[in-house]
Motif scaffolding. Structure first.
Motif, PDB file in Angstrom:
ATOM      1  N   ASN A 193       0.848  -1.188   0.000  1.00 48.45           N
ATOM      2  CA  ASN A 193       0.000   0.000   0.000  1.00 48.45           C
ATOM      3  C   ASN A 193       0.881   1.234   0.000  1.00 48.45           C
ATOM      4  O   ASN A 193       1.636   1.466   0.944  1.00 48.45           O
ATOM      5  N   ARG A 194       0.800   2.020  -1.052  1.00 46.18           N
ATOM      6  CA  ARG A 194       1.634   3.205  -1.195  1.00 46.18           C
ATOM      7  C   ARG A 194       0.857   4.504  -1.006  1.00 46.18           C
ATOM      8  O   ARG A 194       1.435   5.585  -1.130  1.00 46.18           O
ATOM      9  N   THR A 195      -0.418   4.417  -0.719  1.00 47.47           N
ATOM     10  CA  THR A 195      -1.238   5.601  -0.493  1.00 47.47           C
ATOM     11  C   THR A 195      -2.015   5.433   0.798  1.00 47.47           C
ATOM     12  O   THR A 195      -2.653   4.405   1.014  1.00 47.47           O
ATOM     13  N   ALA A 196      -1.936   6.430   1.663  1.00 37.85           N
ATOM     14  CA  ALA A 196      -2.648   6.378   2.941  1.00 37.85           C
ATOM     15  C   ALA A 196      -3.507   7.626   3.082  1.00 37.85           C
ATOM     16  O   ALA A 196      -3.114   8.719   2.670  1.00 37.85           O
ATOM     17  N   THR A 197      -4.691   7.444   3.670  1.00 36.06           N
ATOM     18  CA  THR A 197      -5.596   8.564   3.930  1.00 36.06           C
ATOM     19  C   THR A 197      -5.861   8.639   5.423  1.00 36.06           C
ATOM     20  O   THR A 197      -6.220   7.643   6.055  1.00 36.06           O
ATOM     21  N   VAL A 203      -1.482  10.822   1.721  1.00 36.80           N
ATOM     22  CA  VAL A 203      -0.022  10.750   1.696  1.00 36.80           C
ATOM     23  C   VAL A 203       0.372   9.639   0.734  1.00 36.80           C
ATOM     24  O   VAL A 203      -0.096   8.493   0.865  1.00 36.80           O
ATOM     25  N   THR A 204       1.209   9.972  -0.236  1.00 37.57           N
ATOM     26  CA  THR A 204       1.669   8.977  -1.202  1.00 37.57           C
ATOM     27  C   THR A 204       3.163   8.743  -1.027  1.00 37.57           C
ATOM     28  O   THR A 204       3.916   9.658  -0.703  1.00 37.57           O
ATOM     29  N   LEU A 205       3.564   7.503  -1.233  1.00 37.35           N
ATOM     30  CA  LEU A 205       4.959   7.111  -1.047  1.00 37.35           C
ATOM     31  C   LEU A 205       5.554   6.685  -2.373  1.00 37.35           C
ATOM     32  O   LEU A 205       4.999   5.822  -3.069  1.00 37.35           O
ATOM     33  N   ASP A 206       6.681   7.284  -2.731  1.00 40.11           N
ATOM     34  CA  ASP A 206       7.424   6.906  -3.936  1.00 40.11           C
ATOM     35  C   ASP A 206       8.793   6.381  -3.523  1.00 40.11           C
ATOM     36  O   ASP A 206       9.429   6.908  -2.602  1.00 40.11           O
ATOM     37  N   GLY A 207       9.267   5.355  -4.236  1.00 40.20           N
ATOM     38  CA  GLY A 207      10.560   4.746  -3.935  1.00 40.20           C
ATOM     39  C   GLY A 207      10.398   3.289  -3.592  1.00 40.20           C
ATOM     40  O   GLY A 207       9.291   2.811  -3.278  1.00 40.20           O
ATOM     41  N   ASP A 208      11.499   2.550  -3.680  1.00 38.50           N
ATOM     42  CA  ASP A 208      11.473   1.112  -3.425  1.00 38.50           C
ATOM     43  C   ASP A 208      12.534   0.737  -2.410  1.00 38.50           C
ATOM     44  O   ASP A 208      13.585   1.377  -2.303  1.00 38.50           O
ATOM     45  N   LEU A 209      12.243  -0.345  -1.687  1.00 36.88           N
ATOM     46  CA  LEU A 209      13.192  -0.896  -0.731  1.00 36.88           C
ATOM     47  C   LEU A 209      13.896  -2.099  -1.336  1.00 36.88           C
ATOM     48  O   LEU A 209      13.275  -2.900  -2.034  1.00 36.88           O
ATOM     49  N   SER A 210      15.191  -2.226  -1.063  1.00 36.64           N
ATOM     50  CA  SER A 210      15.960  -3.371  -1.516  1.00 36.64           C
ATOM     51  C   SER A 210      17.009  -3.694  -0.473  1.00 36.64           C
ATOM     52  O   SER A 210      17.737  -2.803  -0.014  1.00 36.64           O
ATOM     53  N   SER A 211      17.084  -4.969  -0.088  1.00 32.32           N
ATOM     54  CA  SER A 211      18.036  -5.335   0.958  1.00 32.32           C
ATOM     55  C   SER A 211      19.469  -5.109   0.480  1.00 32.32           C
ATOM     56  O   SER A 211      19.804  -5.339  -0.673  1.00 32.32           O
ATOM     57  N   GLY A 212      20.294  -4.637   1.404  1.00 36.83           N
ATOM     58  CA  GLY A 212      21.702  -4.454   1.106  1.00 36.83           C
ATOM     59  C   GLY A 212      22.040  -3.178   0.372  1.00 36.83           C
ATOM     60  O   GLY A 212      23.197  -2.929   0.050  1.00 36.83           O
ATOM     61  N   LEU A 302       5.249  -2.081   2.270  1.00 31.15           N
ATOM     62  CA  LEU A 302       6.103  -2.260   1.099  1.00 31.15           C
ATOM     63  C   LEU A 302       6.801  -3.608   1.166  1.00 31.15           C
ATOM     64  O   LEU A 302       7.111  -4.102   2.252  1.00 31.15           O
ATOM     65  N   THR A 303       7.071  -4.179   0.011  1.00 25.75           N
ATOM     66  CA  THR A 303       7.856  -5.407  -0.079  1.00 25.75           C
ATOM     67  C   THR A 303       9.241  -5.060  -0.602  1.00 25.75           C
ATOM     68  O   THR A 303       9.377  -4.449  -1.665  1.00 25.75           O
ATOM     69  N   ALA A 304      10.263  -5.442   0.159  1.00 29.11           N
ATOM     70  CA  ALA A 304      11.644  -5.185  -0.239  1.00 29.11           C
ATOM     71  C   ALA A 304      12.168  -6.342  -1.064  1.00 29.11           C
ATOM     72  O   ALA A 304      11.968  -7.516  -0.718  1.00 29.11           O
ATOM     73  N   GLY A 305      12.845  -6.033  -2.168  1.00 29.71           N
ATOM     74  CA  GLY A 305      13.469  -7.064  -2.974  1.00 29.71           C
ATOM     75  C   GLY A 305      14.855  -7.381  -2.455  1.00 29.71           C
ATOM     76  O   GLY A 305      15.313  -6.830  -1.458  1.00 29.71           O
ATOM     77  N   GLY A 306      15.550  -8.289  -3.126  1.00 30.40           N
ATOM     78  CA  GLY A 306      16.909  -8.654  -2.718  1.00 30.40           C
ATOM     79  C   GLY A 306      17.023 -10.144  -2.498  1.00 30.40           C
ATOM     80  O   GLY A 306      16.146 -10.925  -2.871  1.00 30.40           O
ATOM     81  N   THR A 307      18.134 -10.546  -1.854  1.00 31.90           N
ATOM     82  CA  THR A 307      18.424 -11.968  -1.687  1.00 31.90           C
ATOM     83  C   THR A 307      17.623 -12.616  -0.582  1.00 31.90           C
ATOM     84  O   THR A 307      17.521 -13.837  -0.523  1.00 31.90           O
ATOM     85  N   GLY A 308      17.088 -11.799   0.331  1.00 27.65           N
ATOM     86  CA  GLY A 308      16.379 -12.370   1.463  1.00 27.65           C
ATOM     87  C   GLY A 308      17.286 -12.669   2.629  1.00 27.65           C
ATOM     88  O   GLY A 308      16.845 -13.102   3.681  1.00 27.65           O
TER      89      GLY A 308
END
Length: 325
Positions: A193-197, A203-212, A302-308
């Motif tokens: 969920n990238r949008t909250a009321t 409020v909108t969220l831009d950007g991604d999470l990635s491990s490491g 948000l779901t973070a990508g990467g190796t886990g």
């Protein structure tokens, strides 16, 4: 039992108990907490021993995980400091009084703390299914070392985090579980969920999470389709962001780029954060912002990508990761 007698009994108890052994299983989840016999702990303290160190020394290394291998923010005890709740069980409802102490290396409640982001201690309470979240600031009784704050609780298991810096020590975040009585219905797992009321604000969220790797997250605040350009400072910033990893609730507290009044940081509509996460997986993010004199919280998933794989030394496994570095 009347309130003064109950509080006096708690002070005596937290002063005697400070040896805690932490056991971490192979599965992700809350760290198990075990308290040593109070009399034995007091005896050891009288001889100037660190009971946690002494206990580890008597146990083969292969059987006890090294402290540096345990995510610090999952621990009730660290660097000689212990988070001790007066009660581990509370009734559900609004305005429930939560009372606790931060016990120091000598086993007694700490009374001297440094001010960080305008407060001596920040407390985060989150229900383990992420349906409840509060960022509050307890009041310290300097004579007893007892903190207290009112919180709104729904039935279920909550995780309580305390974020503080003892005077002369390093910044720490300690956490423990709190059971709240009542009929409990676990919430289903939320999709990203990238949008909250909240209260008419979007409020909108831009950007991604990635491990490491480092990530830039931009959160934009608007109301009635118009950008908010006059956000108010709250605890010395235009926004505060807390990220919690799904499963074990590993905690990351970050702050935005810039400082109000520095001549370059604008009061909205964007609040930008730079952060990193220790592993792939689901993260729940909570943004506190202030406008028209009211602090509001926007929640995201948000779901973070990467190796886990957990990255050693990453921000969420430490106690604090602040942006603007």
């Amino acid at each position: 039992m009347n309130t003064p007698a109950k509080l006096t009994g708690f002070v005596a108890a937290v002063a005697a108990v400070f040896g805690i052994a932490l056991l971490v299983g192979a599965t992700v989840g809350p760290v198990e907490e075990q308290t040593e016999d109070p009399a034995a702990s007091a005896h050891d303290a009288g001889h100037g021993e660190d009971t946690a160190t002494g206990s580890a020394a008597e146990t083969p290394a292969a059987e006890t995980p090294a402290v540096e291998d345990i995510p610090g923010v999952l621990m009730t005890y660290r660097n000689g400091y212990t988070l001790a709740l007066a009660e581990k069980n509370l009734e559900s409802g609004e305005g429930r009084n939560l009372t606790f102490a931060i016990n120091g290396p000598d086993g007694t409640p700490v009374t001297d703390f440094d001010v960080t982001h305008d407060k001596e201690l920040h407390l985060i309470a989150v229900r383990r299914d992420f349906t409840g979240f509060q960022h509050v600031h307890p009041v310290l009784d300097e004579n007893t070392g007892i903190w207290s704050v009112d919180v709104d609780l729904t039935p279920g298991t909550w995780r309580v985090f305390t974020d503080f810096t003892p005077t002369g020590g390093e910044a720490l975040t300690l956490g423990t579980d709190l059971a709240v009585a009542g009929e409990f219905v676990p919430a289903p797992t939320e999709a990203d969920n990238r949008t909250a009321t909240v209260d008419g604000y979007e409020v909108t969220l831009d950007g991604d999470l990635s491990s490491g790797g480092d990530a830039m997250l931009s959160l934009t605040v608007s109301k009635d389709g118009q950008p908010i350009t006059d956000l108010q400072p709250y605890l010395g910033a235009y926004g505060h962001l807390v990220a919690l990893r799904g499963g074990d609730l590993a905690y990351l507290h970050v702050h935005p780029d810039g400082t109000p009044g520095d001549g370059t940081t604008r009061p909205g509509p964007e609040v930008v954060f730079h952060t990193s996460v220790p592993s792939a997986g689901t993260y729940h993010l909570y943004l506190d912002f202030q406008h028209d004199g009211v602090v509001r919280t926007a929640a995201f998933t948000l779901t973070a990508g990467g190796t886990g794989e957990v990255q050693s030394g990453s921000g969420a496994h430490g106690d604090h990761s602040h942006s603007g570095r």
